[in-house]
Design a protein around this motif. Structure first.
Motif, short mmCIF file in Angstrom:
data_model
loop_
_atom_site.label_atom_id
_atom_site.label_comp_id
_atom_site.label_asym_id
_atom_site.label_seq_id
_atom_site.Cartn_x
_atom_site.Cartn_y
_atom_site.Cartn_z
N ARG A 139 7.74 -5.01 8.77
CA ARG A 139 7.73 -5.62 7.45
C ARG A 139 6.96 -4.75 6.46
NH1 ARG A 139 8.74 -10.87 5.28
NH2 ARG A 139 7.76 -10.90 3.24
N ASP A 140 5.78 -4.28 6.90
CA ASP A 140 4.98 -3.42 6.01
C ASP A 140 5.73 -2.14 5.66
OD1 ASP A 140 3.08 -5.33 6.14
OD2 ASP A 140 1.80 -4.27 7.60
N ALA A 141 6.38 -1.55 6.69
CA ALA A 141 7.10 -0.30 6.46
C ALA A 141 8.25 -0.50 5.47
CB ALA A 141 7.63 0.26 7.78
N VAL A 142 8.95 -1.62 5.62
CA VAL A 142 10.08 -1.88 4.72
C VAL A 142 9.58 -2.08 3.30
CG1 VAL A 142 11.88 -3.55 4.14
CG2 VAL A 142 11.57 -2.85 6.51
N ILE A 143 8.52 -2.86 3.15
CA ILE A 143 7.99 -3.10 1.81
C ILE A 143 7.53 -1.80 1.18
CG2 ILE A 143 6.08 -4.19 0.58
CD1 ILE A 143 6.52 -6.60 2.48
N ASN A 144 6.93 -0.95 2.01
CA ASN A 144 6.49 0.35 1.53
C ASN A 144 7.68 1.18 1.06
OD1 ASN A 144 4.75 2.49 1.02
ND2 ASN A 144 5.15 3.36 3.06
N ALA A 145 8.74 1.16 1.87
CA ALA A 145 9.94 1.93 1.51
C ALA A 145 10.56 1.42 0.22
CB ALA A 145 10.97 1.86 2.64
N LEU A 146 10.56 0.09 0.06
CA LEU A 146 11.12 -0.50 -1.16
C LEU A 146 10.32 -0.09 -2.38
CD1 LEU A 146 12.13 -4.10 -0.01
CD2 LEU A 146 13.64 -2.20 -0.58
N SER A 147 8.99 -0.03 -2.22
CA SER A 147 8.19 0.35 -3.38
C SER A 147 8.36 1.84 -3.69
CB SER A 147 6.72 -0.03 -3.16
OG SER A 147 6.12 0.90 -2.30
N GLN A 148 8.63 2.64 -2.65
CA GLN A 148 8.84 4.07 -2.89
C GLN A 148 10.09 4.36 -3.72
OE1 GLN A 148 8.61 6.68 0.42
NE2 GLN A 148 6.39 6.75 0.17
N VAL A 149 11.12 3.55 -3.52
CA VAL A 149 12.33 3.79 -4.31
C VAL A 149 12.27 3.08 -5.66
CG1 VAL A 149 13.82 4.21 -2.34
CG2 VAL A 149 13.59 1.89 -3.22
N GLY A 150 11.10 2.52 -5.98
CA GLY A 150 10.91 1.99 -7.32
C GLY A 150 11.39 0.58 -7.54
N LEU A 151 11.42 -0.23 -6.48
CA LEU A 151 11.77 -1.63 -6.67
C LEU A 151 10.54 -2.39 -7.13
CD1 LEU A 151 14.69 -1.73 -5.63
CD2 LEU A 151 13.99 -3.62 -4.19
N PRO A 152 10.62 -3.08 -8.25
CA PRO A 152 9.47 -3.85 -8.68
C PRO A 152 9.23 -5.03 -7.73
CG PRO A 152 11.35 -4.26 -10.11
CD PRO A 152 11.76 -3.20 -9.16
N ASP A 153 7.97 -5.33 -7.48
CA ASP A 153 7.61 -6.49 -6.65
C ASP A 153 8.28 -6.47 -5.26
OD1 ASP A 153 6.41 -8.78 -5.93
OD2 ASP A 153 7.48 -10.09 -7.33
N PRO A 154 8.06 -5.39 -4.49
CA PRO A 154 8.78 -5.23 -3.21
C PRO A 154 8.51 -6.36 -2.21
CG PRO A 154 7.06 -3.59 -3.42
CD PRO A 154 7.18 -4.25 -4.75
N GLU A 155 7.33 -6.96 -2.26
CA GLU A 155 7.02 -8.07 -1.35
C GLU A 155 8.06 -9.18 -1.47
OE1 GLU A 155 4.37 -8.99 0.64
OE2 GLU A 155 3.00 -7.29 0.38
N ARG A 156 8.40 -9.47 -2.73
CA ARG A 156 9.32 -10.56 -2.99
C ARG A 156 10.76 -10.14 -2.68
NH1 ARG A 156 12.19 -13.15 -6.59
NH2 ARG A 156 12.36 -11.34 -7.93
N GLN A 157 11.06 -8.87 -2.97
CA GLN A 157 12.45 -8.40 -2.77
C GLN A 157 12.84 -8.41 -1.30
OE1 GLN A 157 13.94 -8.17 -5.39
NE2 GLN A 157 12.66 -7.32 -7.02
N TYR A 158 11.87 -8.39 -0.40
CA TYR A 158 12.16 -8.41 1.03
C TYR A 158 13.05 -9.60 1.38
CZ TYR A 158 11.26 -7.96 6.04
OH TYR A 158 11.40 -7.78 7.40
N ASP A 159 12.79 -10.73 0.74
CA ASP A 159 13.51 -11.96 1.08
C ASP A 159 14.66 -12.29 0.14
OD1 ASP A 159 12.02 -12.68 3.37
OD2 ASP A 159 10.35 -13.15 2.03
N VAL A 160 15.20 -11.25 -0.50
CA VAL A 160 16.23 -11.49 -1.49
C VAL A 160 17.59 -11.11 -0.87
CG1 VAL A 160 17.12 -10.11 -3.42
CG2 VAL A 160 15.01 -11.40 -3.68
N TYR A 161 18.65 -11.80 -1.28
CA TYR A 161 19.98 -11.45 -0.80
C TYR A 161 20.60 -10.38 -1.70
CZ TYR A 161 19.85 -15.47 2.27
OH TYR A 161 19.52 -16.36 3.24
#
Lengths: 327, 343, 320
Positions: C130-152
């Motif tokens: 989970r941490d690695a995914v959130i980290n990866a999401l923030s690296q590609v510039g997704l705002p608020d990656p914690e929340r985006q994890y649970d988005v469809y």
């Protein structure tokens, strides 16, 4: 010169219903108070990103969609409220070419019927021989061989289908053709052929085009003037060279700089726009571009800028009203 | 979205009103109602008693006329049809479906006594159909165009084209009557000596009685569900996200079962709400063949005998179940597909 | 050359159809160097996507690789058992597809879809993933990656979805990223963002990218080297500047001339004729029927891709 087409304060709002009784809660302002004019034989380019309302503008002008407000005048005659019969006559003068050459041609009819349908419908030809003659000459005009009269659309490539669509559109000698992303689905080499064909037909037949596209570079090659749309509004309208040499609206500038330049020697100064097009339920106050604008000011959030004109260059931005916007 | 479901729920009432008023009108205007039946009976009796004296005949017809008035009054046929409808509707609102003409018992009791039979057959055949069809559809999709796919298609279409009751007759002849191979009972739900049987033998006896009718109920249902499953999965297997799953490093098997299957089940979930209608399911013909006293037979007889309260009761309950079933289906769709948002 | 990370030799891919066989890739040889962005350009149906997907052996159903060799770290990928191939996919080689909406499973949260790659290739525990995914999401510039994890997937905008796709392709730090028309479905301003992101990620991860596109503008701005394809064959390869400054093949030349440019207007140069029927490719050079400089030999014999200068190869009889 008298305007061929004049659009004033054109509006198209789509209602968003909600609740148990389906009350209209909000409106999507797909086209929001748009005004422009097209001269006979002129090409006006209409550019913008997906969802900006450019396609709705084209369809509202032809009354394929009824406008919510505003007026469209064709040769000085108000299009809205015309009788069915008068509208039918007027339709021969205004034609449209769609983006997708695969779905805009009836797959069960042969070329002769597709191209000749309007001719028969409006009694321009009396018998089959005349119809064939006219269709063959139309096919020649768009660069297709005459032996294809009895072939079906699926037997043609994308570029050839778009030629068929053009032949159909010019069959009734229109004065205005709306090209709705007419070359967007085509490959580069075919796209160039179609653009050249459209330019050639214009000089021969004196047709005016409303050329709707998302690609500024394509629009540049064919248009005398260009209007840039963002979220249902025209933010800038200017003669082509003027728009490219001296873009005034920050959105136009960003759009221009975002186009990949096919010349690796010239690394362009890129303005990267952050964020994406806002929610389709538009903002209520202020400028439509405020959330992505790199040079937004306090006033942009409170007040909507008015359109200003200098030498035929229209722009809707606070930055241009006072001091120069070139900083 | 809650507004949508509330709206759908509220729409049940006008829909039900429309259904019942149409059915009530049609049913009660068709000739052969209880009053006509009574008259018919009287005429018959009169003909039989022709040999008697003329005076008593006069008296008899006077009696008949009075009796007829009473009968009309009893069935409310002395009032106009709309009034009758609203009297019936007024009772319905108080959950009173009236009394059966034939059985002389409250309609609710008549219907509910048959529900266990419907539920047994409905649930068993439904459960078995899903149990067979979903894996079969998946296997056929993965084997598309192969030998297994072709042969199973021939089989299920063969089954699809046989009417359930005709299969019933065939099965009874082959396996029930004893002329060929007597392994199953001919009909009924339990044997006559059911009460004396041991606990285990009871189950065996019940299952033996259920086997053939359940087969008849299921035979036609295989084709639709299996092919729905197969086509749905095949469509999903061509989607871009399956390619993405493979590019991520999943094996084809993993990509199908972890990603494709759930998407393929969405169209099937669309029908899930209609399961609720098993409460009143039952085929008259199959019940007739196997002499089962189920809902199908009840419905048939209530129409033939013009037992209006029972027939209307069945219509009301089954329409209500179908309407609720549709709402449940929509709810299922929302649960399995996050993209669906009803407005 | 010793320092290539991937070498394709004489790859042939065919698609049997009812009326014949489409030679989608007809003898392609290519090599990829470490940390380069190779632009693979051509018009629709030229075989650029099929070539790239062959590397992962992900050719869609009736298509099959007939012959050739794809060397990756000393082994021929075409000989590898499928179980070893799946270990490679997503771990050593990542892919970004054209349409980010249809390329995600629509009923699974994006966080889970990315985490799946990690779980397949590493023995990560749940919280670590989970941490690695959130980290990866923030690296590609997704705002608020914690929340985006649970988005469809459908809840994200087009640009955000493509960023997420890139995060998923890069989560195991592959040495090669195949980007198949990654910006074609996006608007220009979003396209600019995504190309910028690809350049940043390339520099950070020091990987190679094969960038498949029909847009020469994107190639000019993003790629370091270019391979131009026409009707199943590579007709020219060169360093990006060289290709745009001195295109040798008549097709490349025509293609460059026919792009609408901001600094020109009026009518465009158009290559005459149409793309050849893939079921009935012309003899000799496939471009000969449309080529203004075609000679007799062009219509008979297929030219080989040969070097003109150390970094510039062309398949054309004009340069023999």
């Amino acid at each position: 010169m008298a305007n061929l087409l004049e659009v004033t304060e054109l509006k198209k709002y789509f209602p968003v219903r909600s609740g148990i009784f389906g009350r209209v809660a909000k409106y999507v302002r797909a086209v929001d108070r748009i005004s422009f004019a097209i001269q006979p034989g002129e090409t006006l380019g209409l550019v913008g990103e997906s969802g900006c309302g450019k396609t709705t503008v084209g369809r509202t002008i032809l009354r394929l969609i009824e406008p919510t407000g505003g007026q469209v005048y064709f040769r000085g005659e108000a299009v809205a409220g015309l009788s069915k019969r008068r509208m039918r006559e007027l339709r021969t003068k205004m034609q449209i070419i769609f983006q997708d050459p695969f779905s805009s041609l009836n797959p069960r009819r042969v070329v002769l019927d597709i191209v000749g349908e309007g001719l028969v419908e409006h009694h321009r030809v009396g018998n089959l021989r005349q119809k064939k003659e006219r269709v063959v000459s139309l096919l020649e005009k768009v660069g297709l061989a005459s032996q294809i009269l009895y072939r079906y659309p699926h037997e043609f490539s994308g570029g050839q289908r778009q030629r068929l669509a053009i032949a159909r559109a010019i069959s009734l000698d229109p004065e205005l053709v709306v090209c709705d992303e007419a070359v967007s689905a085509l490959d580069v080499s075919v796209q160039a052929q179609i653009i050249n064909l459209l330019i050639e037909l214009q000089s021969q037949l004196k047709i005016a085009y409303l050329f709707i596209a998302h690609d500024l570079a394509v629009v540049k090659h064919i248009s005398q003037r260009i209007a840039v749309m963002y979220l249902g509004q025209i933010v800038e309208l200017a003669p082509t060279d003027d728009l490219f040499n001296n873009p005034l609206h920050p959105y136009t500038r960003a759009l221009l700089s975002a186009i990949p330049n096919p010349d690796p020697e010239q690394k362009s100064q890129r303005i990267i726009l952050y964020g994406e097009i806002d929610n389709i339920l538009n903002l209520d106050t202020g400028c439509c571009f405020q959330s992505r604008c790199p040079v937004t000011m306090e006033i942009c959030k409170r007040q909507e800028p008015v359109i200003q004109e200098v030498n035929g260059h229209y722009v809707k931005c606070f930055r241009t009203s006072g001091d120069s916007c070139k900083e | 979205m809650r507004a949508y479901f509330i709206k759908r729920f509220l729409l049940i009432f006008p829909t039900l009103f429309g259904i019942t008023i149409a059915c009530f009108m049609i049913m009660q205007t068709v000739p052969g109602g209880p009053v006509e039946q009574f008259v018919q009976k009287m005429k018959y009796n009169a003909q039989m008693g022709e040999g008697g004296s003329g005076g008593s005949n006069q008296f008899q017809s006077e009696l008949t006329r009075r009796e007829l008035e009473n009968i009309k009054k009893y069935y409310d046929f002395d009032k106009p049809i709309l009034t009758r409808y609203f009297i019936w509707l007024g009772k319905l609102v108080r959950f009173d479906l009236g009394e059966s003409y034939t059985y002389g018992k409250p309609v609710i009791d008549v219907i509910s006594s048959r529900i266990p039979i419907s539920l047994t057959f409905g649930l068993i055949s439904l459960f078995l159909t899903y149990l067979v069809c979903i894996p079969l559809g998946v296997k056929k999709a993965l084997n598309h165009g192969g030998t297994f796919d072709n042969w199973s298609s021939i089989l299920i279409f063969f089954g699809y084209s046989i009417p359930g009751f005709a299969l019933g007759v065939l099965l009874i002849v082959l396996f029930g009557g004893g002329s060929f191979w007597s392994v199953f009972p001919i009909g009924g739900l339990v044997s006559d000596n059911f009460e004396q049987l041991s606990w285990f033998a009871k189950i065996h006896d019940y299952a033996a009685h259920l086997f053939l009718p359940v087969l008849c109920y299921m035979i036609g249902g295989f084709a639709t569900l299996t092919l729905l499953m197969k086509n749905s999965l095949m469509e999903q297997l061509n989607q871009d996200y399956i390619r993405t799953a493979l590019a991520k490093g999943l094996s084809y098997h993993q990509a199908v079962f972890r990603h494709g299957l759930r998407n393929a089940l969405i169209p099937i979930a669309t029908n899930l709400g209609m399961i609720i209608t098993v409460f009143l399911s039952g085929s008259f013909l199959i019940e007739k063949v196997f002499t089962i006293d189920g809902i199908g037979l009840l419905g048939y007889q209530s129409i033939i005998n013009r037992d209006y309260p029972v027939a209307l009761g069945l219509i009301v309950i089954s329409s209500l179940l179908a309407l609720i079933g549709r709402i449940l289906s929509d709810l299922c769709l929302v649960l399995v597909d996050p993209r669906i948002r009803f407005q | 050359m010793g320092n290539s990370i991937l070498t394709i030799k004489d790859l042939r891919v065919e698609f049997p159809v009812e009326t014949g066989t489409v030679k989608a890739v007809d003898g392609v040889s290519l090599e990829l160097r470490p940390e380069e962005i190779l632009g693979l350009v051509g018009e629709s149906g030229c075989g650029k996507s099929v070539t790239a997907l062959s590397i992962l052996r992900l050719i869609p159903a009736p298509g099959r690789i007939v012959s050739g060799e794809i060397r990756w770290q000393g082994q021929n990928l075409l000989d590898l058992p499928i179980s070893d191939m799946t270990k490679l996919r997503g771990k050593d080689i990542g892919v970004v597809f054209q349409d980010p909406l249809t390329s995600f499973n629509p009923v699974q949260k994006i966080g889970h879809q990315i985490a799946e790659v990690l779980r397949l290739h590493t023995g990560c525990k749940t919280q670590e993933t989970r941490d690695a995914v959130i980290n990866a999401l923030s690296q590609v510039g997704l705002p608020d990656p914690e929340r985006q994890y649970d988005v469809y997937p459908h809840e994200l905008s087009g640009g955000m979805r493509q960023r997420t796709m890139i995060a998923m392709a890069l989560i195991c730090h592959p040495q090669l990223l195949i980007a198949d028309e990654p910006t074609t479905a996006l608007d220009v301003t979003i396209q600019a963002q995504i190309l910028e992101l690809l350049r940043i990620m390339q520099a950070q991860n020091r990987m190679s990218i094969i960038l498949i596109t029909h847009n020469l503008g994107i190639v000019a701005e993003t790629a370091t080297r270019v391979a131009v394809m026409y009707a199943g064959k590579i007709v020219e390869t060169a360093k990006v500047r060289e290709l745009f400054r001195k295109p040798l093949h008549p097709y490349t030349h025509g293609l460059l001339e026919s792009i609408p440019r901001l600094n020109r207007s009026g009518s465009l140069y158009a290559i005459p004729g149409t793309l050849p029927d893939p079921l009935n490719l012309p003899n000799g050079c496939h471009f000969a029927p449309r080529c203004l400089e075609a000679m007799d030999v062009c219509r008979k014999l297929v030219p080989d891709l040969l070097p003109q200068s150390p970094e510039h190869n062309v398949a054309c009889w004009l340069y023999k």
